[in-house]
Design a protein around this motif. Structure first.
Motif, PDB file in Angstrom:
ATOM      1  N   GLY A 243      35.228  39.123  47.608  1.00  0.00           N
ATOM      2  CA  GLY A 243      33.684  39.286  47.620  1.00  0.00           C
ATOM      3  C   GLY A 243      32.637  40.909  47.466  1.00  0.00           C
ATOM      4  O   GLY A 243      32.733  41.126  47.350  1.00  0.00           O
TER       5      GLY A 243
ATOM      6  N   ALA B 241      31.272  35.386  50.902  1.00  0.00           N
ATOM      7  CA  ALA B 241      31.658  35.388  52.469  1.00  0.00           C
ATOM      8  C   ALA B 241      30.973  34.345  53.009  1.00  0.00           C
ATOM      9  O   ALA B 241      31.859  33.344  54.121  1.00  0.00           O
ATOM     10  CB  ALA B 241      31.179  36.662  52.939  1.00  0.00           C
TER      11      ALA B 241
ATOM     12  N   THR C 102      28.718  38.879  47.706  1.00  0.00           N
ATOM     13  CA  THR C 102      29.479  39.684  48.007  1.00  0.00           C
ATOM     14  C   THR C 102      28.761  38.457  49.423  1.00  0.00           C
ATOM     15  O   THR C 102      30.012  37.841  49.790  1.00  0.00           O
ATOM     16  CB  THR C 102      29.541  40.858  49.155  1.00  0.00           C
ATOM     17  OG1 THR C 102      29.666  41.887  47.397  1.00  0.00           O
ATOM     18  CG2 THR C 102      30.512  40.970  50.302  1.00  0.00           C
TER      19      THR C 102
ATOM     20  N   VAL D 281      39.595  32.366  53.901  1.00  0.00           N
ATOM     21  CA  VAL D 281      38.721  32.939  54.938  1.00  0.00           C
ATOM     22  C   VAL D 281      38.521  34.393  54.871  1.00  0.00           C
ATOM     23  O   VAL D 281      37.641  35.231  54.391  1.00  0.00           O
ATOM     24  CB  VAL D 281      38.164  32.360  56.464  1.00  0.00           C
ATOM     25  CG1 VAL D 281      37.070  33.285  56.428  1.00  0.00           C
ATOM     26  CG2 VAL D 281      37.822  31.187  56.508  1.00  0.00           C
TER      27      VAL D 281
ATOM     28  N   SER E 250      33.100  31.361  52.912  1.00  0.00           N
ATOM     29  CA  SER E 250      34.889  31.654  52.732  1.00  0.00           C
ATOM     30  C   SER E 250      34.970  29.979  53.655  1.00  0.00           C
ATOM     31  O   SER E 250      36.217  29.289  53.376  1.00  0.00           O
ATOM     32  CB  SER E 250      34.969  32.283  53.359  1.00  0.00           C
ATOM     33  OG  SER E 250      34.632  32.893  54.688  1.00  0.00           O
TER      34      SER E 250
ATOM     35  N   CYS F 219      36.405  36.934  51.549  1.00  0.00           N
ATOM     36  CA  CYS F 219      36.048  37.994  52.171  1.00  0.00           C
ATOM     37  C   CYS F 219      36.319  39.395  51.819  1.00  0.00           C
ATOM     38  O   CYS F 219      35.397  40.489  51.070  1.00  0.00           O
ATOM     39  CB  CYS F 219      35.619  37.979  53.730  1.00  0.00           C
ATOM     40  SG  CYS F 219      34.608  36.547  54.490  1.00  0.00           S
TER      41      CYS F 219
END
Length: 170
Positions: A134, A111, A107, A127, A114, A131
């Motif tokens: 993820g 992120a 994750t 983005v 991104s 996120c």
């Protein structure tokens, strides 16, 4: 069986013949795969109809990235649980926490990547989408439970859970 983890013992009680379990499991696994594919296809069609082409294209960039990251999610832990001679509390706990930790790392990695990926593709909308997507790695901690069900040849339960999750998620 007496040395096995209590959760596994409960799953194996009243168990069936391995051959019959494999045949039934194959039918449920195929049914689950077909049902999942149909639901995913329907979800893709609905999503394509709801989004304008540019927005659909942005989501099309997210899926391969998340799918690639998902390769590293289980690290073979499920296979270890399924094929281990003895399933102990230590094995299950270790597998759970490794899987949860890898999920958090994936994750964070998605992120963190991104912003560079959004610059690479020249798509600033990536983005928040990356996120959000993820986060799937952090909340997916079902590896141990699913592996125990597979080990006990409970493919029907797995199929119902997987297809049910797709229905709710789609």
């Amino acid at each position: 069986l007496a040395e096995q983890h209590p959760a596994l013992r409960r799953l194996l009680e009243g168990g069936q013949d391995v051959g019959a379990g494999a045949r039934t499991g194959a039918v449920w696994a195929i049914g689950s795969r077909v049902g999942s594919q149909v639901l995913q296809f329907a979800g893709t069609i609905v999503t394509a109809r709801l989004l304008v082409p540019a927005d659909y294209g942005v989501t099309a960039v997210v899926f391969p990235i998340i799918t690639f990251a998902n390769i590293f999610n289980s690290l073979g832990l499920g296979t270890t649980i399924i094929h281990s001679r003895r399933v102990t509390e230590k094995l299950l706990s270790t597998a759970f926490w490794i899987n949860a930790s890898v999920g958090i790392v994936l994750t964070a990695l998605v992120a963190g990547l991104s912003v560079p990926l959004s610059h690479f593709y020249h798509v600033p909308q990536l983005v928040p989408l990356l996120c959000l997507a993820g986060l799937l790695f952090t909340v997916d901690v079902s590896l141990v439970q699913t592996s125990l069900l597979e080990r006990a040849l409970r493919f029907r339960q797995i199929a119902v859970i997987e297809v049910g999750a797709l229905v709710v998620g789609t």
